[in-house]
Design a protein around this motif. Structure first.
Motif, PDB file in Angstrom:
ATOM      1  N   LEU A 141       0.824  -1.208   0.000  1.00 25.52           N
ATOM      2  CA  LEU A 141       0.000   0.000   0.000  1.00 25.52           C
ATOM      3  C   LEU A 141       0.860   1.261   0.000  1.00 25.52           C
ATOM      4  O   LEU A 141       0.530   2.247  -0.679  1.00 25.52           O
ATOM      5  CB  LEU A 141      -0.925   0.002   1.222  1.00 25.52           C
ATOM      6  CG  LEU A 141      -2.037  -1.056   1.225  1.00 25.52           C
ATOM      7  CD1 LEU A 141      -2.729  -1.107   2.580  1.00 25.52           C
ATOM      8  CD2 LEU A 141      -3.046  -0.774   0.124  1.00 25.52           C
ATOM      9  N   ALA A 142       1.947   1.263   0.768  1.00 26.51           N
ATOM     10  CA  ALA A 142       2.789   2.458   0.879  1.00 26.51           C
ATOM     11  C   ALA A 142       3.410   2.840  -0.463  1.00 26.51           C
ATOM     12  O   ALA A 142       3.528   4.024  -0.793  1.00 26.51           O
ATOM     13  CB  ALA A 142       3.879   2.233   1.920  1.00 26.51           C
ATOM     14  N   ASP A 143       3.792   1.836  -1.263  1.00 28.53           N
ATOM     15  CA  ASP A 143       4.414   2.123  -2.559  1.00 28.53           C
ATOM     16  C   ASP A 143       3.443   2.810  -3.516  1.00 28.53           C
ATOM     17  O   ASP A 143       3.873   3.446  -4.487  1.00 28.53           O
ATOM     18  CB  ASP A 143       4.932   0.831  -3.196  1.00 28.53           C
ATOM     19  CG  ASP A 143       6.147   0.278  -2.462  1.00 28.53           C
ATOM     20  OD1 ASP A 143       6.688   0.998  -1.611  1.00 28.53           O
ATOM     21  OD2 ASP A 143       6.521  -0.880  -2.736  1.00 28.53           O
ATOM     22  N   ARG A 144       2.163   2.696  -3.242  1.00 29.67           N
ATOM     23  CA  ARG A 144       1.157   3.344  -4.087  1.00 29.67           C
ATOM     24  C   ARG A 144       0.588   4.602  -3.433  1.00 29.67           C
ATOM     25  O   ARG A 144      -0.443   5.117  -3.843  1.00 29.67           O
ATOM     26  CB  ARG A 144       0.052   2.351  -4.426  1.00 29.67           C
ATOM     27  CG  ARG A 144       0.557   1.262  -5.386  1.00 29.67           C
ATOM     28  CD  ARG A 144      -0.381   0.070  -5.415  1.00 29.67           C
ATOM     29  NE  ARG A 144       0.090  -0.919  -6.379  1.00 29.67           N
ATOM     30  CZ  ARG A 144       1.055  -1.801  -6.130  1.00 29.67           C
ATOM     31  NH1 ARG A 144       1.670  -1.798  -4.939  1.00 29.67           N
ATOM     32  NH2 ARG A 144       1.417  -2.676  -7.045  1.00 29.67           N
ATOM     33  N   GLY A 145       1.268   5.073  -2.399  1.00 29.09           N
ATOM     34  CA  GLY A 145       0.950   6.360  -1.812  1.00 29.09           C
ATOM     35  C   GLY A 145      -0.073   6.368  -0.699  1.00 29.09           C
ATOM     36  O   GLY A 145      -0.398   7.438  -0.172  1.00 29.09           O
ATOM     37  N   TYR A 146      -0.614   5.221  -0.307  1.00 28.14           N
ATOM     38  CA  TYR A 146      -1.601   5.191   0.778  1.00 28.14           C
ATOM     39  C   TYR A 146      -0.903   5.378   2.120  1.00 28.14           C
ATOM     40  O   TYR A 146       0.152   4.779   2.382  1.00 28.14           O
ATOM     41  CB  TYR A 146      -2.372   3.882   0.764  1.00 28.14           C
ATOM     42  CG  TYR A 146      -3.206   3.705  -0.490  1.00 28.14           C
ATOM     43  CD1 TYR A 146      -4.433   4.356  -0.637  1.00 28.14           C
ATOM     44  CD2 TYR A 146      -2.737   2.911  -1.541  1.00 28.14           C
ATOM     45  CE1 TYR A 146      -5.179   4.200  -1.795  1.00 28.14           C
ATOM     46  CE2 TYR A 146      -3.486   2.760  -2.690  1.00 28.14           C
ATOM     47  CZ  TYR A 146      -4.702   3.396  -2.813  1.00 28.14           C
ATOM     48  OH  TYR A 146      -5.433   3.249  -3.977  1.00 28.14           O
ATOM     49  N   GLN A 147      -1.481   6.208   2.990  1.00 26.57           N
ATOM     50  CA  GLN A 147      -0.843   6.533   4.263  1.00 26.57           C
ATOM     51  C   GLN A 147      -1.651   6.099   5.475  1.00 26.57           C
ATOM     52  O   GLN A 147      -1.076   5.620   6.443  1.00 26.57           O
ATOM     53  CB  GLN A 147      -0.599   8.047   4.332  1.00 26.57           C
ATOM     54  CG  GLN A 147       0.386   8.547   3.270  1.00 26.57           C
ATOM     55  CD  GLN A 147       0.516  10.054   3.265  1.00 26.57           C
ATOM     56  OE1 GLN A 147      -0.394  10.784   3.685  1.00 26.57           O
ATOM     57  NE2 GLN A 147       1.639  10.559   2.789  1.00 26.57           N
TER      58      GLN A 147
END
Length: 245
Positions: free
Chosen positions: A233-239
Motif C-alpha cells: 500500500l505504501a508504494d502506491r501512496g496510501y498513508q
C-alpha cells in the motif's frame, strides 16, 4: 382531529399482524382467501439513499436479503444482500431503524411496511472497541493516491465489507474477540478477480496495519501505513485508513 395520512395503512398492518384484533374493516371473504394474512414478506437491510428519515411514518430504503448456510447446530450463517434494487418500505411504528439494521417487511395495502420495537441493536463486543451493528464508513488518505471514502456493509453477524472501489477492497470483522481490519489492493487486473496483496492489523510486520488512534464512542479506528510495515500500500501512496460510524 389530526390528519394522519398513514392511518389506513397502519390499520391494515395491524390487521395483518393480529387477525382477532381486526375490528376496523368490513370482511371480504373472497379477497381474504386469495391473500394469506402477513404474506408476502421479505428480510431486508436498511440503507441510505441520501435522505434517510429520522422518524417513523416515513419511507426508508431497504435492500432485499437472503439468509443461507448449512442447517446444522453451530454452522455459520451467510447473509447475501442484493444492493441492485432498493425497495421503499414505510416504517409504521416502533422506532426508526439505523443504517445497516435488518427489518422484516410485509405487503399491506399495496405497500411494503415494517415496524421496530425495543432499543436499537447493541454494539458487537470486541477489543479494543465494541463495533456498532450497522453500516460503517472507511476513509483513506495518501500523498499520491489522494483520498476517498466508501461504506462498509454489515452482514448481520460479525463482518463488514464493501464492493470494490478502484483497486481497493476492505474487510472489518470481530474474530476471536478482537477487531480485524484488512485492506486488499489489486496490483493488476480488475477487483475482485486480479492478483492482489493484503495488509491487516492481525498479520506479521511485513504486511501489517498499525493502529494509531481509537475512540470507542463514537466509534473510530485509525490505521497507519508505512513502507516498512505494508509496502504493497505504501508504494502506491496510501498513508492511513480510518473507520467511523
Amino acid at each position: 382531529m389530526t390528519l394522519d395520512p398513514l392511518r389506513p395503512l397502519r390499520l391494515r398492518w395491524q390487521a395483518a399482524r393480529d387477525l382477532e384484533g381486526d375490528r376496523s374493516r368490513l370482511r371480504n371473504p373472497g379477497r381474504d382467501a386469495l391473500s394469506p394474512r402477513g404474506e408476502p414478506r421479505f428480510i431486508g437491510q436498511v440503507v441510505s439513499g441520501g435522505a434517510t428519515p429520522a422518524a417513523v411514518d416515513h419511507t426508508f430504503l431497504v435492500l432485499p436479503t437472503r439468509i443461507s448456510g448449512s442447517e446444522s447446530e453451530g454452522a455459520p450463517g451467510t447473509v447475501v444482500v442484493d444492493s441492485s434494487r432498493p425497495i421503499p418500505v414505510v416504517m409504521v411504528g416502533g422506532r426508526p431503524p439505523v443504517i445497516g439494521e435488518f427489518v422484516v417487511a410485509h405487503a399491506t395495502g399495496g405497500r411494503w411496511v415494517a415496524d421496530l420495537s425495543g432499543s436499537p441493536p447493541s454494539n458487537l463486543p470486541c477489543s479494543p472497541c465494541s463495533i456498532p451493528r450497522r453500516g460503517l464508513t472507511v476513509s483513506w488518505s495518501g500523498a499520491i493516491s489522494g483520498g476517498g471514502t466508501v461504506g462498509l456493509t454489515y452482514d448481520g453477524m460479525n463482518q463488514w465489507r464493501n464492493d470494490c472501489v478502484g483497486p481497493l477492497s476492505f474487510r472489518l470483522a470481530c474474530e476471536g474477540g478482537a477487531v480485524v481490519f484488512s485492506v486488499t489492493i489489486f496490483t493488476s487486473g480488475a477487483c475482485p478477480d486480479g492478483p492482489s496483496q493484503s495488509c491487516s492489523n492481525s498479520t506479521a510486520v511485513s504486511n501489517a496495519l498499525t493502529l494509531v488512534q481509537q475512540i470507542c464512542d463514537p466509534f473510530l479506528l485509525m490505521y497507519q501505513v508505512t513502507a516498512s510495515t505494508c509496502p504493497a500500500l505504501a508504494d502506491r501512496g496510501y498513508q492511513q485508513f480510518t473507520i467511523t460510524q
